[in-house]
Design an enzyme around this catalytic site. Structure first.
Site, PDB file in Angstrom:
ATOM      1  N   THR A   1     -43.256 -24.933  33.853  1.00 56.45           N
ATOM      2  CA  THR A   1     -42.104 -23.842  34.454  1.00 56.45           C
ATOM      3  C   THR A   1     -40.889 -24.413  34.215  1.00 56.45           C
ATOM      4  O   THR A   1     -40.523 -25.481  33.750  1.00 56.45           O
ATOM      5  CB  THR A   1     -42.558 -23.518  35.849  1.00 56.45           C
ATOM      6  OG1 THR A   1     -41.891 -24.777  36.562  1.00 56.45           O
ATOM      7  CG2 THR A   1     -43.955 -23.156  36.001  1.00 56.45           C
TER       8      THR A   1
ATOM      9  N   ILE B   1     -43.095 -28.569  37.937  1.00 56.40           N
ATOM     10  CA  ILE B   1     -41.843 -27.726  38.740  1.00 56.40           C
ATOM     11  C   ILE B   1     -40.572 -28.608  38.645  1.00 56.40           C
ATOM     12  O   ILE B   1     -40.612 -29.741  38.676  1.00 56.40           O
ATOM     13  CB  ILE B   1     -42.393 -27.505  40.192  1.00 56.40           C
ATOM     14  CG1 ILE B   1     -41.414 -26.591  40.954  1.00 56.40           C
ATOM     15  CG2 ILE B   1     -42.560 -28.649  40.957  1.00 56.40           C
ATOM     16  CD1 ILE B   1     -41.770 -26.055  42.081  1.00 56.40           C
TER      17      ILE B   1
ATOM     18  N   ILE C   1     -43.267 -33.380  38.617  1.00 55.60           N
ATOM     19  CA  ILE C   1     -42.055 -33.170  38.590  1.00 55.60           C
ATOM     20  C   ILE C   1     -41.152 -33.150  37.581  1.00 55.60           C
ATOM     21  O   ILE C   1     -40.957 -34.214  36.769  1.00 55.60           O
ATOM     22  CB  ILE C   1     -41.403 -34.097  39.813  1.00 55.60           C
ATOM     23  CG1 ILE C   1     -42.331 -34.013  40.821  1.00 55.60           C
ATOM     24  CG2 ILE C   1     -39.981 -33.524  40.338  1.00 55.60           C
ATOM     25  CD1 ILE C   1     -42.674 -32.506  41.588  1.00 55.60           C
ATOM     26  N   LYS C   2     -40.337 -31.985  37.097  1.00 55.92           N
ATOM     27  CA  LYS C   2     -39.622 -32.188  35.939  1.00 55.92           C
ATOM     28  C   LYS C   2     -38.157 -32.468  36.512  1.00 55.92           C
ATOM     29  O   LYS C   2     -37.252 -31.976  37.236  1.00 55.92           O
ATOM     30  CB  LYS C   2     -39.476 -30.885  35.297  1.00 55.92           C
ATOM     31  CG  LYS C   2     -40.615 -30.254  34.694  1.00 55.92           C
ATOM     32  CD  LYS C   2     -40.602 -28.822  34.093  1.00 55.92           C
ATOM     33  CE  LYS C   2     -39.899 -28.702  32.726  1.00 55.92           C
ATOM     34  NZ  LYS C   2     -39.989 -27.733  32.217  1.00 55.92           N
ATOM     35  N   ILE C   3     -37.668 -33.518  35.709  1.00 53.32           N
ATOM     36  CA  ILE C   3     -36.303 -33.919  35.741  1.00 53.32           C
ATOM     37  C   ILE C   3     -35.472 -33.962  34.340  1.00 53.32           C
ATOM     38  O   ILE C   3     -36.055 -34.537  33.479  1.00 53.32           O
ATOM     39  CB  ILE C   3     -36.238 -35.620  36.264  1.00 53.32           C
ATOM     40  CG1 ILE C   3     -37.135 -35.491  37.623  1.00 53.32           C
ATOM     41  CG2 ILE C   3     -35.102 -36.144  36.549  1.00 53.32           C
ATOM     42  CD1 ILE C   3     -37.183 -36.904  38.228  1.00 53.32           C
TER      43      ILE C   3
END
Length: 373
Positions: A46, A110, A141-143
């Protein structure tokens, strides 16, 4: 499900197929479950643009927004609650895949608030907050891979949280991302975390490279320039895979692997073809190799399933040719560093704009619901 479909062949060649989309409608209708069953989808990504479209272009969230309005919840908290709930539901759907692959696949990503992309400490805090709220082992967790994001990647991995590093365009930044991942694993080991439980992918963007470089080639206008169109994105990604092979066969990596660590896989992102003159599976069939992920919009997934030609590895043996292509572009006056720098800046601007649009639309919906009460 037959093993002879193009997506099945892609999976057999070592490519994990993830869908670049998540909506509540997909979850509730069973359409996402159907893609898992029929088209070999084993994960979901996403981003702010996807959530902006999901929440503002359907009525699926209307009742929830009405409840939030009655409770006096603000737009930021409403977006946080909605997006984490959808991602948690996605994680539950993919839990059997995660179990079967020991956490390698079955992942749902996300992203941290993109406005924090230049704030290391803010990104770390947001990553921890998202991870705790979703509360699923198979969440990513998208960074974003900004300069400030590198330290956040290391710190988040060190906490034992699995990370999807996004918005990578350059080979130099990709090397820095892998270094941040390795540093995080080394710290996680020192912190007593089980390395086999920490996973990561590095999202290397493909089609946007062609879009920008093609524009510059068109401006040059020579036959030599036109002959190079539509080739830079794949070449750049192939050279990233060369970096992957190099680093994950190093002595430094060997020490971590001996302690149970798993490599950070390259993920091909932005794989929808922007130019209709190109084959619609260009960024899928041209980037087949073991231990990679390809996250596709549904249109690209459908095209691949329908007529993708998968014949095995299409990356091995291409590095000299790929380097030569980038050198040709430099020779024509197209600066690689200028292109990738611009793409990172534009990518972040688009995500921030989408996030602000989302907050504004949600606030409008909250206000409208309040007036109806």
């Amino acid at each position: 499900m037959t093993n002879e479909t193009p997506t099945a062949k892609l999976s057999a060649a070592g490519v994990s197929i993830w869908l670049d989309d998540l909506t509540r409608a997909r979850l509730n209708s069973g359409s996402l479950a159907k893609l898992i069953e029929e088209k070999n989808v084993v994960g979901v990504t996403t981003n702010p643009s996807i959530f902006e479209a999901a929440i503002t272009k359907s009525d699926d969230y209307k009742a929830e927004l009405k409840d939030f309005s009655a409770q006096g919840v603000n737009a930021e908290d409403a977006v946080f609650e909605i997006t984490t709930a959808d991602v948690a539901a996605g994680c539950e759907l993919f839990a059997p895949v995660a179990d079967a692959t020991k956490g390698v696949d079955g992942r749902v990503s996300i992203e941290v608030d993109p406005r924090k992309a230049w704030d290391t400490e803010g990104t770390i805090a947001e990553a921890k907050r998202l991870y705790a709220k979703v509360n699923k082992k198979n969440v990513y967790i998208k960074i974003p891979a900004t300069q400030e994001g590198l330290a956040a990647i290391t710190a988040t991995i060190a906490e034992g949280i699995s990370v999807n590093v996004t918005l990578i365009f350059s080979l130099e930044r990709y090397r820095a991302v892998v270094n941040a991942f390795l540093s995080g694993l080394e710290q996680a080991k020192a912190n007593g975390h089980k390395l086999a439980d920490i996973h990561s992918v590095a999202s290397f963007f493909v089609s946007r490279v062609d879009t920008e470089i093609d524009k510059r080639l068109d401006a040059i206008g020579t036959d030599e320039a036109k002959a190079l169109k539509g080739r830079a994105g794949v070449a750049n990604a192939r050279l990233a895979y060369q970096v992957f092979e190099e680093i994950f066969s190093s002595e430094r990596w060997g020490l971590l692997a001996d302690a149970g660590a798993l490599p950070q896989r390259p993920l091909w992102a932005s794989t929808g073809v922007k130019d209709p003159a190109y084959p619609d599976t260009l960024y899928v069939t041209g980037l087949v190799a073991a231990n990679v992920v390809n996250t596709m919009p549904e249109k690209t997934l459908d095209a691949t399933f329908d007529h993708g030609v998968v014949t095995g590895d299409t990356i091995a043996g291409t590095y000299d040719e790929s380097n030569a292509l980038l050198n040709q572009l430099e020779g024509l006056g197209i600066s690689y560093n200028d292109v990738v720098g611009l793409l990172e800046s534009e990518g972040l601007e688009k995500f921030v704009a989408s996030w602000k649009d989302l907050l504004n639309h949600v606030q409008d919906a909250l206000d409208a619901a309040g007036k109806e009460a």
